[in-house]
Design a protein around this motif. Structure first.
Motif, PDB file in Angstrom:
ATOM      1  N   GLY A  29       0.792  -1.223   0.000  1.00 18.52           N
ATOM      2  CA  GLY A  29       0.000   0.000   0.000  1.00 18.52           C
ATOM      3  C   GLY A  29       0.826   1.275   0.000  1.00 18.52           C
ATOM      4  O   GLY A  29       2.042   1.267  -0.224  1.00 18.52           O
ATOM      5  N   PHE A  30       0.132   2.383   0.241  1.00 18.26           N
ATOM      6  CA  PHE A  30       0.690   3.722   0.142  1.00 18.26           C
ATOM      7  C   PHE A  30       1.955   3.892   0.971  1.00 18.26           C
ATOM      8  O   PHE A  30       2.989   4.309   0.443  1.00 18.26           O
ATOM      9  N   TRP A  31       1.911   3.582   2.284  1.00 12.38           N
ATOM     10  CA  TRP A  31       3.073   3.818   3.144  1.00 12.38           C
ATOM     11  C   TRP A  31       4.212   2.857   2.852  1.00 12.38           C
ATOM     12  O   TRP A  31       5.386   3.209   2.979  1.00 12.38           O
ATOM     13  N   PHE A  35       7.867   4.207   1.960  1.00 14.73           N
ATOM     14  CA  PHE A  35       9.036   3.754   2.703  1.00 14.73           C
ATOM     15  C   PHE A  35      10.086   3.182   1.754  1.00 14.73           C
ATOM     16  O   PHE A  35      11.280   3.467   1.886  1.00 14.73           O
ATOM     17  N   GLU A  36       9.656   2.395   0.780  1.00 17.24           N
ATOM     18  CA  GLU A  36      10.588   1.821  -0.196  1.00 17.24           C
ATOM     19  C   GLU A  36      11.281   2.926  -0.998  1.00 17.24           C
ATOM     20  O   GLU A  36      12.495   2.875  -1.218  1.00 17.24           O
ATOM     21  N   LEU A  37      10.526   3.935  -1.416  1.00 12.74           N
ATOM     22  CA  LEU A  37      11.109   5.065  -2.131  1.00 12.74           C
ATOM     23  C   LEU A  37      12.130   5.788  -1.256  1.00 12.74           C
ATOM     24  O   LEU A  37      13.229   6.119  -1.704  1.00 12.74           O
ATOM     25  N   VAL A  43      17.034   8.528   0.808  1.00 14.40           N
ATOM     26  CA  VAL A  43      18.122   8.489   1.791  1.00 14.40           C
ATOM     27  C   VAL A  43      19.484   8.348   1.098  1.00 14.40           C
ATOM     28  O   VAL A  43      20.424   9.069   1.455  1.00 14.40           O
ATOM     29  N   PRO A  44      19.627   7.492   0.074  1.00 16.95           N
ATOM     30  CA  PRO A  44      20.914   7.459  -0.622  1.00 16.95           C
ATOM     31  C   PRO A  44      21.273   8.800  -1.279  1.00 16.95           C
ATOM     32  O   PRO A  44      22.435   9.217  -1.244  1.00 16.95           O
ATOM     33  N   ALA A  94      16.738   0.048  10.935  1.00 17.52           N
ATOM     34  CA  ALA A  94      15.941  -0.599  11.980  1.00 17.52           C
ATOM     35  C   ALA A  94      14.817  -1.437  11.381  1.00 17.52           C
ATOM     36  O   ALA A  94      14.476  -2.490  11.922  1.00 17.52           O
ATOM     37  N   HIS A  95      14.269  -1.003  10.271  1.00 19.52           N
ATOM     38  CA  HIS A  95      13.166  -1.739   9.654  1.00 19.52           C
ATOM     39  C   HIS A  95      13.623  -2.804   8.676  1.00 19.52           C
ATOM     40  O   HIS A  95      12.954  -3.814   8.515  1.00 19.52           O
TER      41      HIS A  95
END
Length: 103
Positions: A29-31, A35-37, A43-44, A94-95
């Motif tokens: 889903g959306f989140w 998060f994957e993006l 972050v990179p 952490a995830h």
């Protein structure tokens, strides 16, 4: 088990209880997509900018620690941006429990 900050589960005055970082995972889903993006692109990119000579943020910390010669460079908010980058990097690790070496 790592406790949420603040660990308020035993307080009689608490109406909302903090969650520990591993208590929730976005799987679809959306989140999950956001998060994957964040983990794979945002972050990179932040690491490339803030840890290189463009943003100069990491260099500023090295200068302050005496590990590098020079003067503070870059925008005055880059120190705060660097802290937010480190926070994001920690949350991603952490995830995912995956060490990303590209940043």
């Amino acid at each position: 088990m790592k406790q949420a900050t603040p660990a308020n589960t035993n307080s009689p005055y608490t109406q909302l209880i903090s969650m520990n970082i591993g208590d929730c995972q976005w799987t679809t889903g959306f989140w999950a997509d956001k998060f994957e993006l964040c983990a794979n692109a945002m972050v990179p990119y932040m690491g490339d900018v803030l840890c290189g000579d463009v943003g100069h943020a990491l260099n500023n910390f090295k200068i302050a620690a005496g590990e590098k010669e020079g003067k503070h460079q870059g925008m005055f908010w880059h120190d705060g941006d660097f802290y937010k980058f480190m926070e994001a990097k920690i949350y991603v690790y952490a995830h995912t429990k995956k060490q990303r070496t590209s940043y």
